[in-house]
Scaffold this active site. Structure first.
Site, short mmCIF file in Angstrom:
data_model
loop_
_atom_site.label_atom_id
_atom_site.label_comp_id
_atom_site.label_asym_id
_atom_site.label_seq_id
_atom_site.Cartn_x
_atom_site.Cartn_y
_atom_site.Cartn_z
CG ASP A 198 -1.96 0.79 1.24
OD1 ASP A 198 -2.36 1.62 -0.07
OD2 ASP A 198 -2.72 1.01 2.01
NE ARG A 216 -4.22 4.83 -5.67
CZ ARG A 216 -5.58 5.16 -6.15
NH1 ARG A 216 -5.62 5.47 -7.09
NH2 ARG A 216 -6.37 5.34 -5.04
CG HIS A 254 1.23 1.56 -9.41
ND1 HIS A 254 0.73 1.13 -8.43
CD2 HIS A 254 0.15 2.32 -9.92
CE1 HIS A 254 -0.46 1.45 -7.95
NE2 HIS A 254 -0.95 2.33 -8.94
CB SER A 312 -8.23 -5.30 -4.08
OG SER A 312 -9.75 -5.42 -3.96
CD GLU A 327 -14.52 -3.75 -3.24
OE1 GLU A 327 -14.69 -2.52 -3.18
OE2 GLU A 327 -15.30 -4.59 -3.12
CG ASN A 328 -7.08 -2.47 -6.13
OD1 ASN A 328 -6.43 -3.29 -6.05
ND2 ASN A 328 -7.57 -1.34 -5.59
CG PHE A 329 -11.29 -4.68 -11.62
CD1 PHE A 329 -10.78 -4.63 -12.88
CD2 PHE A 329 -11.28 -5.98 -11.22
CE1 PHE A 329 -10.04 -5.64 -13.46
CE2 PHE A 329 -10.65 -7.22 -11.57
CZ PHE A 329 -9.91 -6.64 -12.67
NE ARG A 341 -6.78 1.67 -6.70
CZ ARG A 341 -5.50 1.45 -6.22
NH1 ARG A 341 -4.42 1.06 -7.10
NH2 ARG A 341 -5.23 1.01 -4.80
#
Lengths: 389, 322
Positions: A45, A48, A62, A90, A92-94, A96
């Site tokens: 983590d 960014r 990255h 993740s 969930e990262n989709f 972004r």
């Protein structure tokens, strides 16, 4: 400004660089002398935020994160860690921005493709790469690169690198539950087991009936008791097939058709009289000839075996950088028991040996304290190994 | 760690998607950093056993030195944290006054709706003192939660001993509440998953203020973690075997709904009062996005830890993967 330039010059000068390299090797060699965690997980983590702080593009952040990863992996494998699991992406990262997701995927593709080119080097030193996660969410071209990397590193035995992409622990647990359900819903083959038995159930029923009839005829108290005893004896000695269906059989009456008694119709088998007529039990047999494994045999270990990490050693250490103190849907099933969780303030691209060393030393120290404390039940796994090296 | 000159070369190569260097050049770049080839090591080991031995001894020596220094460091750190903790405990003592506690959390913008804590049973399971200590800690935390206005508290304790004493726990918390609030005791509910909860008798709202204050306490144990998921799997399996459910029906939403219903939802904040950051078997499904707060080298339940957790929580921002 002059000072920082001087420092850079000094650090880049060959003797100093050589000395730092030697120091690193020395420290890693020293770490190997103690217990070493067998399985470490990283939540990478802060890429960014690092990019934002340093005024560089997020994609570049990255990229630097990837370099940090390479350094950390080197330290891990040199110091004897067997498995490293990283949270690369993740589900969930989709959410972004498409640009960032595409860039990340592109990066993964390029790096993996590059890795694959060095096949012989990988064979000598490399770790086995495994991709954990929902494969169906990855784009085909990236998936192809991943599969090639996995295929090529399959033979490397010593160390394992798990890349979780795209992964969430909830999805993992759900799929473990689903797989267990699917596995348990496969009918067991009851056929061959039946043929191995030497006794015909129908014959036994006939036998008991004949005895009961004869004892009823004799009409004495003593004799009336005996068939019951006989039946009890039969019950305890009923032929068992030696498989999962044992428990079911013991719960239902052995004199009815035991191989067909499943959870499907517990009421019918149990409520039927002990000496039901052979014809009715034959009907039962033809109706449900399918036997399922007993759901009561499902244990936490069953679910563990259906997780992505089934064959790996338990997670010893979980490290999350950038000061966020949350697990964020990562390795929940694996880390909620004995795993040491460490939250660090440092951003991932800045994380290196000097940030990693104190964590490892503290882990070793705690292991030793625990050993002194006397309870080494399975927690000091790495401890015994250290001395033999 | 690669030399910076070589790092630069590597980065230049990377920026062109690794088209700049040839395969051979790249391998030469990293070769100096690779350990000796493992295949040749047996021969070298055989030829130089003394050297290997000395190197090992030296490493062991360095290892001992590192750990010696580290144990000195950690003792100092622990002492420092204990002193710091004591100082905070003196500075922020609640004096069992709800007004003071409200004052302490006045500036906070955000409170957890559902707070969770992990407590540890000290001593033996049969030890009465351990149980009483546990109840007292629970009662204190419950009282603080009520003062702050947190409506839901779940308490995880590995062995689940408190579940056998729900009425006693209720009584202990009630009497603690009395000492905090006097006559105006808020309504209190103590329960555990799959055990009927225990609500106090005077739950009827008397004044507007008292009715708004309600605290539900949920007692959790290791059984509510993996075992619950296993139980769910068993039930789903049985249903699937009876053809009442297709395996494809097992979705994340279904599991989530069932687990939430039978145990609890996701807590917003989890406070660890122990020494290590270990979850000790805490329900795995629910800690997905829970903020985990712990104090380094903490030694037990304390009001100052509770307060720091709330302050920390108020500052943190949720990202939900974005």
């Amino acid at each position: 400004m002059h000072l920082s330039q001087f420092r850079r010059w000094l650090l880049q000068s060959p003797p100093v660089e050589w000395a730092i390299l030697q120091l690193r090797e020395l420290l890693i060699g020293a770490l190997r002398q103690g217990p070493v965690p067998q399985h470490i997980a990283f939540v990478m983590d802060g890429n960014r935020r690092f990019a934002r702080q340093h005024g560089i593009e997020i994609v570049e952040g990255h990229n630097q994160g990837f370099e940090a990863l390479a350094k950390i992996l080197e330290v891990c494998y040199k110091s004897g860690v067997k498995v490293v699991t990283i949270y690369a992406f993740s589900i969930e990262n989709f959410k972004r921005s498409k640009y960032e997701v595409d860039a990340l995927m592109d990066m993964a593709k390029v790096k993996l493709a590059q890795l694959v080119q060095h096949g012989d080097l990988l064979e000598q030193y490399g770790a086995r790469i495994q991709i954990l996660g929902q494969r169906e969410l990855i784009k085909p071209d990236v998936l192809e690169a991943m599969d090639r990397a996995v295929e090529l590193t399959k033979g490397n035995g010593d160390a394992i690198l798990n890349i979780c992409c795209p992964y969430t622990s909830h999805a993992e647990m759900t799929s473990a539950i689903r797989d267990t359900v699917v596995e348990w819903s496969q009918p067991m083959e009851a056929g061959p087991q039946k043929e191995e038995r030497h006794f015909s159930e129908r014959h036994i029923v006939h036998n008991i009936r004949a005895r009961r009839l004869s004892s009823n005829n004799s009409n004495t108290n003593h004799d009336r008791l005996s068939p019951n005893n006989e039946a009890l004896a039969l019950r305890s000695h009923s032929p068992s097939s030696g498989t999962a269906s044992d428990t079911e059989e013991s719960s239902s009456d052995p004199l009815t058709n035991s191989s067909s008694s499943t959870t499907l119709n517990p009421s019918t088998t149990r409520s039927s009289p002990p000496l039901s007529s052979p014809t009715s039990s034959d009907n039962l047999k033809s109706d449900n000839n399918i036997t399922y494994p007993d759901p009561e045999l499902i244990t936490p270990a069953t679910l563990t075996n259906h997780m992505y990490t089934s064959s790996l050693p338990p997670l010893d250490l979980m490290i999350r950088t950038s000061g966020v103190e949350r697990l964020s849907d990562f390795m929940l099933w694996q880390c909620h028991e004995e795993t040491e969780i460490v939250f660090l303030k440092v951003l991932w691209p800045e994380f290196d040996l000097w940030g990693f060393l104190p964590v490892l030393v503290e882990w070793q120290w705690k292991q030793q304290q625990r050993r002194k404390g006397g309870d080494v039940d399975g927690q000091g796994r790495g401890v015994g190994k250290a001395k033999t090296r | 760690m690669a030399k910076s000159k070589e790092t630069d070369v590597y980065r230049k190569d990377a920026s062109t998607k690794h088209n700049l260097l040839t395969l051979k050049q790249r391998e030469d770049l990293i070769k100096p950093y690779l350990p000796k080839a493992p295949k040749s090591s047996p021969t070298s080991k055989r030829s130089r056993p003394i050297r290997e031995f000395l190197r090992n001894q030296f490493h062991l020596f360095v290892f001992i030195i590192i750990h010696l220094l580290f144990s000195i460091y950690i003792r100092i750190r622990q002492t420092y944290h204990i002193l710091f903790d004591r100082a905070l405990a003196v500075l922020y003592y609640h004096h069992r006054a709800p007004e003071l506690i409200k004052q302490d959390v006045k500036g906070l913008t955000r409170f957890p709706e559902h707070l969770s804590v992990i407590l540890e049973l000290r001593g033996d399971e049969r030890d009465q003192a351990g149980l009483e200590g546990l109840m007292d800690e629970l009662a204190e935390i419950a009282a603080w939660c009520t003062c702050v206005g947190i409506p839901m508290l779940s308490v995880y304790e590995r062995t689940g001993i408190l579940k056998h004493y729900i009425p006693n726990t209720h009584r202990a918390v009630s009497s603690k509440m009395h000492s905090y609030f006097g006559g105006d005791v808020p309504s209190l509910q103590v329960g555990a998953p799959n055990i009927s909860s225990y609500l106090n008798g005077n739950a009827a709202p008397r004044t507007g203020d008292a009715s708004s204050r309600h605290l539900s306490i949920l007692l959790l144990s290791a059984e509510d973690g993996r075992s619950t998921l296993v139980d769910l799997t068993k039930t789903l399996t049985e249903m699937s075997q009876r053809k009442k459910l297709a395996p494809s029906d097992v979705s994340q939403d279904l599991v989530d709904a069932e687990i939430t219903e039978s145990v609890m939802g996701e807590p917003d904040l989890l406070i660890l009062f122990g020494q290590d950051v270990k979850l000790q078997g805490y329900p795995p499904w629910q800690i997905r996005l829970t903020e985990i707060y712990h104090v380094q080298d903490s030694n037990g339940v304390g009001y100052q830890v509770f307060l720091r957790a709330l302050h920390n929580y108020s500052k943190a921002q949720m990202k939900f993967g974005r």
